[in-house]
Design a protein around this motif. Structure first.
Motif, PDB file in Angstrom:
ATOM      1  N   GLU A  43       1.622 -55.457   0.587  1.00  0.00           N
ATOM      2  CA  GLU A  43       2.015 -54.174   1.418  1.00  0.00           C
ATOM      3  C   GLU A  43       2.756 -54.344   2.188  1.00  0.00           C
ATOM      4  O   GLU A  43       3.756 -53.698   2.164  1.00  0.00           O
ATOM      5  CB  GLU A  43       0.894 -53.697   0.758  1.00  0.00           C
ATOM      6  CG  GLU A  43       0.099 -52.666  -0.221  1.00  0.00           C
ATOM      7  CD  GLU A  43      -0.545 -51.795  -0.066  1.00  0.00           C
ATOM      8  OE1 GLU A  43      -0.970 -51.707  -0.869  1.00  0.00           O
ATOM      9  OE2 GLU A  43      -1.004 -51.619   0.866  1.00  0.00           O
ATOM     10  N   SER A  44       2.705 -54.756   3.516  1.00  0.00           N
ATOM     11  CA  SER A  44       3.439 -54.690   4.755  1.00  0.00           C
ATOM     12  C   SER A  44       4.768 -55.328   4.058  1.00  0.00           C
ATOM     13  O   SER A  44       6.001 -55.501   4.453  1.00  0.00           O
ATOM     14  CB  SER A  44       2.387 -55.189   6.141  1.00  0.00           C
ATOM     15  OG  SER A  44       3.503 -55.357   7.175  1.00  0.00           O
ATOM     16  N   SER A 103      -6.510 -46.327   8.234  1.00  0.00           N
ATOM     17  CA  SER A 103      -5.786 -45.238   8.388  1.00  0.00           C
ATOM     18  C   SER A 103      -4.036 -45.378   8.166  1.00  0.00           C
ATOM     19  O   SER A 103      -4.111 -46.490   8.434  1.00  0.00           O
ATOM     20  CB  SER A 103      -6.550 -45.367   9.758  1.00  0.00           C
ATOM     21  OG  SER A 103      -5.768 -46.115  10.758  1.00  0.00           O
ATOM     22  N   SER A 104      -4.061 -44.111   8.590  1.00  0.00           N
ATOM     23  CA  SER A 104      -2.257 -44.074   8.724  1.00  0.00           C
ATOM     24  C   SER A 104      -1.809 -44.594   9.581  1.00  0.00           C
ATOM     25  O   SER A 104      -0.625 -45.261  10.351  1.00  0.00           O
ATOM     26  CB  SER A 104      -1.945 -42.183   8.650  1.00  0.00           C
ATOM     27  OG  SER A 104      -2.742 -42.698  10.082  1.00  0.00           O
ATOM     28  N   SER A 105      -2.422 -45.441  11.105  1.00  0.00           N
ATOM     29  CA  SER A 105      -2.200 -46.588  12.120  1.00  0.00           C
ATOM     30  C   SER A 105      -1.762 -47.840  11.721  1.00  0.00           C
ATOM     31  O   SER A 105      -0.663 -48.573  12.042  1.00  0.00           O
ATOM     32  CB  SER A 105      -3.351 -46.281  12.744  1.00  0.00           C
ATOM     33  OG  SER A 105      -4.196 -47.595  12.717  1.00  0.00           O
ATOM     34  N   ARG A 161      -3.286 -47.337  -4.606  1.00  0.00           N
ATOM     35  CA  ARG A 161      -3.003 -47.337  -3.521  1.00  0.00           C
ATOM     36  C   ARG A 161      -1.935 -47.191  -3.642  1.00  0.00           C
ATOM     37  O   ARG A 161      -0.963 -47.525  -4.285  1.00  0.00           O
ATOM     38  CB  ARG A 161      -2.847 -48.689  -2.797  1.00  0.00           C
ATOM     39  CG  ARG A 161      -4.496 -48.707  -1.962  1.00  0.00           C
ATOM     40  CD  ARG A 161      -4.643 -49.822  -1.587  1.00  0.00           C
ATOM     41  NE  ARG A 161      -3.668 -50.680  -0.477  1.00  0.00           N
ATOM     42  CZ  ARG A 161      -3.978 -49.501   0.807  1.00  0.00           C
ATOM     43  NH1 ARG A 161      -5.037 -48.978   1.479  1.00  0.00           N
ATOM     44  NH2 ARG A 161      -3.325 -50.037   2.057  1.00  0.00           N
ATOM     45  N   TYR A 162      -0.603 -45.597  -3.004  1.00  0.00           N
ATOM     46  CA  TYR A 162       0.439 -45.183  -3.250  1.00  0.00           C
ATOM     47  C   TYR A 162       0.875 -45.093  -1.237  1.00  0.00           C
ATOM     48  O   TYR A 162       0.224 -44.432  -0.986  1.00  0.00           O
ATOM     49  CB  TYR A 162       0.692 -44.096  -3.342  1.00  0.00           C
ATOM     50  CG  TYR A 162       1.429 -42.676  -3.580  1.00  0.00           C
ATOM     51  CD1 TYR A 162       2.536 -43.605  -4.755  1.00  0.00           C
ATOM     52  CD2 TYR A 162       2.131 -41.909  -2.817  1.00  0.00           C
ATOM     53  CE1 TYR A 162       3.808 -42.466  -5.145  1.00  0.00           C
ATOM     54  CE2 TYR A 162       3.541 -41.522  -3.102  1.00  0.00           C
ATOM     55  CZ  TYR A 162       4.139 -42.028  -4.276  1.00  0.00           C
ATOM     56  OH  TYR A 162       5.387 -41.103  -4.096  1.00  0.00           O
ATOM     57  N   ASP A 163       2.143 -46.352  -1.483  1.00  0.00           N
ATOM     58  CA  ASP A 163       2.793 -46.586   0.001  1.00  0.00           C
ATOM     59  C   ASP A 163       1.956 -46.876   0.649  1.00  0.00           C
ATOM     60  O   ASP A 163       1.635 -46.391   1.916  1.00  0.00           O
ATOM     61  CB  ASP A 163       3.473 -44.692  -0.033  1.00  0.00           C
ATOM     62  CG  ASP A 163       5.260 -45.105  -0.754  1.00  0.00           C
ATOM     63  OD1 ASP A 163       5.028 -46.263  -1.284  1.00  0.00           O
ATOM     64  OD2 ASP A 163       5.419 -43.972   0.266  1.00  0.00           O
ATOM     65  N   GLU A 164       0.745 -47.768   0.651  1.00  0.00           N
ATOM     66  CA  GLU A 164      -0.282 -48.195   1.436  1.00  0.00           C
ATOM     67  C   GLU A 164      -1.173 -47.299   2.087  1.00  0.00           C
ATOM     68  O   GLU A 164      -2.134 -47.727   3.456  1.00  0.00           O
ATOM     69  CB  GLU A 164       0.801 -48.983   2.434  1.00  0.00           C
ATOM     70  CG  GLU A 164       1.812 -49.518   2.906  1.00  0.00           C
ATOM     71  CD  GLU A 164       2.927 -49.964   3.396  1.00  0.00           C
ATOM     72  OE1 GLU A 164       2.911 -51.413   4.260  1.00  0.00           O
ATOM     73  OE2 GLU A 164       3.962 -49.294   3.339  1.00  0.00           O
ATOM     74  N   GLN A 165      -1.851 -46.960   1.112  1.00  0.00           N
ATOM     75  CA  GLN A 165      -2.141 -45.232   1.063  1.00  0.00           C
ATOM     76  C   GLN A 165      -3.629 -45.226   0.240  1.00  0.00           C
ATOM     77  O   GLN A 165      -3.367 -45.616  -0.690  1.00  0.00           O
ATOM     78  CB  GLN A 165      -2.406 -44.389   1.075  1.00  0.00           C
ATOM     79  CG  GLN A 165      -1.406 -43.904   2.957  1.00  0.00           C
ATOM     80  CD  GLN A 165      -2.199 -44.905   4.340  1.00  0.00           C
ATOM     81  OE1 GLN A 165      -3.420 -43.896   4.611  1.00  0.00           O
ATOM     82  NE2 GLN A 165      -1.230 -44.763   5.062  1.00  0.00           N
TER      83      GLN A 165
END
Length: 256
Positions: free
Chosen positions: A247-248, A6-8, A185-189
């Motif tokens: 990714e983080s 999720s975006s969170s 995954r693009y920018d962690e999504q």
């Protein structure tokens, strides 16, 4: 294995952040362009200087060497993103490669993450590829996509030339179906992929000999135009928490 995040789960608010890619097992390639020293390159480059070898920081010695046109090389530039340096490709003749790549053959899974910024997406271009079309993160002049093990998935992400992004390709040949085996995954999504008539296999190609950076599988077209800050490859499909962790790390390090 692959959960939808999720975006969170954004940088600085997610579990599993790691201190660097080496804390996870099966790291096989790690290129970083942050500073001009002989940890990153065979010769410490001056600002704007040619790069003939990008050194592997994973400890496995898979250095990427100048490939293609021998008279034209990518360049290193200082203080481009979050105070760090990058390797810049001109989009017409510059590329790097690893040869041989037995360690990339017949894998039941792998994970690759790239930090990059395009200068132009007007023409089809590849960030990475093998000589048989695997390990591929590409832009088809309209959308971003990935390809490996016989399958090609195209996303709805059009991309932009304004900032750096994180591009993640995750392959798990033990999963079921195209969508289970190949993830982008693009920018962690997570991104939905259209696979067309292609089918993702259960292992990477056994005959691959070259891994290319900044060019397509022919090493003569699809040249990348833009900057690359980091490339990381693990020879297994990372878990969901591990993907979030790497990714983080990349997001925090590069200020994305």
């Amino acid at each position: 294995m692959f959960n939808t995040f999720s975006s969170s789960f954004r940088a600085g608010r997610r579990p599993g952040i790691i201190k660097d890619p080496t804390v996870l097992v099966n790291l096989q390639v790690w290129y970083n362009a942050d500073v001009s020293n002989t940890t990153n390159f065979n010769v410490a480059p001056a600002n704007g200087a040619d790069i003939s070898q990008w050194k592997d920081r994973s400890g496995t010695g898979h250095n990427a060497n100048q490939s293609g046109n021998a008279s034209v090389k990518p360049n290193w530039y200082a203080n481009i993103q979050n105070g760090y340096g990058i390797v810049r490709f001109n989009g017409s003749s510059e590329s790097l490669s690893i040869n041989p790549i037995a360690f990339m053959q017949s894998l039941p899974g792998f994970t690759m993450m790239v930090v990059a910024k395009a200068s132009s997406l007007a023409s089809a271009s590849d960030l990475t590829s093998s000589d048989v079309g695997g390990f591929r993160i590409f832009h088809n002049a309209t959308n971003w996509g990935v390809s490996t093990s016989g399958g090609t998935g195209t996303s709805t992400v059009t991309g932009d030339t304004t900032k750096f992004h994180i591009y993640s390709l995750i392959f798990d040949g033990t999963a079921s179906g195209n969508a289970g085996r190949l993830k982008f995954r693009y920018d962690e999504q997570d991104q939905s992929l259209n696979f067309g008539a292609t089918t993702v296999g259960t292992a990477t190609n056994a005959s691959a000999t070259h891994f290319y950076i900044g060019v397509d599988d022919t090493n003569s077209a699809g040249y990348w135009q833009g900057d690359i800050g980091s490339i990381i490859v693990y020879t297994r499909a990372l878990t969901s928490n591990e993907i979030v962790g790497v990714e983080s790390y990349l997001s925090n390090f590069w200020g994305i």
